[in-house]
Design an enzyme around this catalytic site. Structure first.
Site, mmCIF file in Angstrom:
data_model
loop_
_atom_site.group_PDB
_atom_site.id
_atom_site.type_symbol
_atom_site.label_atom_id
_atom_site.label_comp_id
_atom_site.label_asym_id
_atom_site.label_seq_id
_atom_site.Cartn_x
_atom_site.Cartn_y
_atom_site.Cartn_z
ATOM 1 N NE ARG A 74 -3.244 2.441 2.595
ATOM 2 C CZ ARG A 74 -3.115 3.298 3.812
ATOM 3 N NH1 ARG A 74 -2.641 3.117 5.028
ATOM 4 N NH2 ARG A 74 -3.650 4.642 3.471
ATOM 5 C CG HIS A 118 -1.224 8.693 3.476
ATOM 6 N ND1 HIS A 118 -1.251 7.520 3.869
ATOM 7 C CD2 HIS A 118 -0.634 9.335 4.796
ATOM 8 C CE1 HIS A 118 -0.957 7.244 4.936
ATOM 9 N NE2 HIS A 118 -0.575 8.532 5.624
ATOM 10 C CD GLU A 164 -4.643 7.674 9.971
ATOM 11 O OE1 GLU A 164 -4.055 8.653 10.024
ATOM 12 O OE2 GLU A 164 -4.259 6.555 10.047
ATOM 13 C CG ASN A 292 -5.060 3.315 8.939
ATOM 14 O OD1 ASN A 292 -5.081 2.182 7.954
ATOM 15 N ND2 ASN A 292 -4.504 4.426 8.464
ATOM 16 C CE1 TYR A 294 0.198 3.009 13.410
ATOM 17 C CE2 TYR A 294 -1.773 3.702 12.757
ATOM 18 C CZ TYR A 294 -0.484 3.397 12.545
ATOM 19 O OH TYR A 294 -0.061 3.283 11.182
ATOM 20 C CD GLU A 361 -1.641 3.954 8.261
ATOM 21 O OE1 GLU A 361 -1.288 4.363 9.491
ATOM 22 O OE2 GLU A 361 -1.873 4.803 7.230
HETATM 23 O O1 IFM Z 1 2.861 7.580 10.051
HETATM 24 C C1 IFM Z 1 1.279 7.517 10.272
HETATM 25 C C2 IFM Z 1 0.573 7.386 9.073
HETATM 26 O O2 IFM Z 1 1.137 8.261 8.115
HETATM 27 C C3 IFM Z 1 -0.965 7.670 9.187
HETATM 28 N N1 IFM Z 1 -1.311 6.700 10.218
HETATM 29 C C4 IFM Z 1 -0.712 6.631 11.351
HETATM 30 C C5 IFM Z 1 0.909 6.616 11.145
HETATM 31 C C6 IFM Z 1 1.498 6.706 12.410
HETATM 32 O O3 IFM Z 1 1.487 7.864 13.076
#
Ligand code: IFM
Length: 487
Positions: A74, A118, A164, A292, A294, A361
């Protein structure tokens, strides 16, 4: 761990974060070039001028991915490389770069997945009219999508419209910590609405060029946790946060509506930008939803500093990560792998209209670098990676249609306002020499891919041996504890 035979393992990057060559081959200025050049905005005054020099080293990066065995990559297309001024003349040299990249990927047996946006908006669009705050952006973005589909749609099957949009909206236009650095609630609300319309119109534009294209949006999503569910104020904040982060871009595309809580909260500011017929335009089906993830988000009672930071408005920034169980990553984010499973189960249950989910992500920043033997012994990243992949595996076992997992990121890169100080990569990048060194996590990911996740169900001893580097140095728990203490 049982992933389907068609499960797709990948890695992800974004143009501004890796390409460099920011003034080469006619590329136009982006809002991130301008933001980096503004003193005090990016850590250490870092810029995207060189980044990982992927623009020149893409063949080496493809070879690294081939070694990893990834099935898909990606990447994002830089709008200012294709159309330097955002609208008008196209730049063939920019188009040629992505042709070389895409052809190289396909030759290596790696499927390209392209993100159209992006975050590197052409600066000219920001300057002449206000970028995402200007309704014209919807048509401009659709025209750019058309050009991208005409140029690459014969070889790229999977497309992501926006990455995002919450970050574009709130980090870029309300807190001003991302480009373009605006701090204004009305601007943010306009941006939030225009990104919704832009996603829908770009999807239509892609399909108009090639009906067979598969596309979707990528959202940063999470679970909001409060430690006291009997606290009505905390629950109100949780509902608003969820509406703002998770539901805004989903309900608009599925149902042509915005969450009622936010319609009431934004009141006239929203009513001013939503024109007749907009919500019908917003409604669009997709082939997949990109997620995405985290970490989970922990909500506490806003501190006076948070209330001040939010200019007395509805408190968006109410995370209280200190309420999260430690430890934290180098970004200061909590580590909550179970949250990924919970989120996937929730999305599937609440919005079964998405028949395919993709983790576009997931990854972690730690500062590890090469040791005296040149080995990058990133045990905490291995732990993060394996625990999150297991979490995806449990969601798959529960019947959630997750079909892809992209690790963020292939290599260390420009982490926006943090510059090069945070390292998310499976591949270490030496920013002096631009040398790439696979970390031990890359070797573990390679084994996960090669076994389609089965290695994660192996007894611990087998997983441990998979974590050993090729040089033979085992990844021991002692060093893990040390890094934890130091981070
Ligand atoms: O690096 C970023 C990415 O560009 C978008 N999502 C979160 C990642 C980590 O902060």
């Amino acid at each position: 761990m049982k992933f389907g035979e068609d499960f797709n393992w990948g890695t992800a990057t974004a143009a501004f974060q890796i390409e460099g060559a920011s003034k080469e081959d006619g590329r136009g200025e982006s809002i991130w070039d301008r933001f980096c050049a503004t003193p005090g905005k990016v850590a250490n005054g870092d810029t995207g001028e060189v980044a990982c020099d992927h623009y020149h080293r893409f063949a080496e990066d493809i070879a690294i991915m081939k070694d990893l065995g990834v099935q898909s990559y990606r990447f994002s297309i830089a709008w200012p490389r294709l159309i330097p001024g955002g609208i008008g003349a196209r730049e063939q040299r920019g188009i040629d770069f992505y042709n070389r990249l895409i052809d190289g990927l396909l030759e290596a047996g790696i499927q390209p997945t392209a993100t159209l946006y992006h975050w590197d908006l052409p600066q000219a669009l920001e300057e002449n009219g206000g970028g995402w705050a200007n309704r014209d952006i919807v048509g401009q973005f659709a025209d750019y999508a058309t050009l991208a589909a005409e140029s690459f749609g014969d070889r790229v099957a999977n497309w992501i419209t926006l990455n995002e949009p919450w970050c574009t909206t709130w980090l870029g236009n309300f807190w001003g910590v991302f480009a373009p650095g605006i701090k204004d609630l009305d601007t943010s609300i306009a941006v939030a609405h225009h990104t919704v319309l832009a996603h829908a119109e770009a999807t239509r534009a892609l399909r108009a060029v090639r009906p067979e294209i598969r596309s979707g949006i990528t959202l940063n999503m999470t679970n909001h946790r409060v430690d006291d569910e009997s606290n009505a104020e905390l629950m109100r904040l949780k509902t608003l946060q969820d509406a703002n982060l998770n539901r805004w871009w989903i309900e608009s595309q599925l149902f042509g509506t915005y969450p009622q809580e936010l319609v009431e909260y934004y009141g006239d500011s929203l009513a001013r930008v939503v024109k007749d017929g907009d919500m019908q335009l917003a409604k669009i089906d997709s082939e997949f939803l990109g997620i995405n993830y985290y970490n989970d988000s922990f909500i506490g009672t806003p501190t006076p500093e948070q209330v001040a930071k939010n200019a007395g408005t509805f408190v968006f920034d109410i995370n209280s990560n200190e309420k999260a169980p430690g430890p934290y990553t180098d970004m200061g984010w909590p580590i909550t792998p179970k949250g990924l499973e919970d989120l996937l189960v929730r999305v599937h249950k609440e919005w079964p209209q998405f028949t395919e989910l993709a983790i576009t992500e997931n990854g972690v920043a730690y500062p590890d670098g090469p040791d005296a033997n040149g080995e990058v012994n990133d045990v905490l990243r291995i732990e993060y990676l394996t625990e999150h992949v297991k979490s995806v595996g449990r969601a798959v076992a529960a019947g959630v249609p997750v079909k892809s997992y992209y690790y963020w990121s292939l290599m260390d890169n420009f982490e926006w306002a943090e510059g090069y100080s945070k390292r998310f990569g499976l591949i270490h990048v030496d920013y002096e020499t631009l040398k790439r060194t696979p970390k031990n996590s890359a070797k573990v990911y390679r084994d996960i891919i090669a076994t389609n996740g089965a290695i994660l169900s192996a007894p611990d001893s087998q997983i441990d041996s998979a974590k050993h580097s090729e040089q033979g140095a085992p990844l021991g728990s002692d060093s893990s504890a040390d890094i934890r203490r130091n981070s």
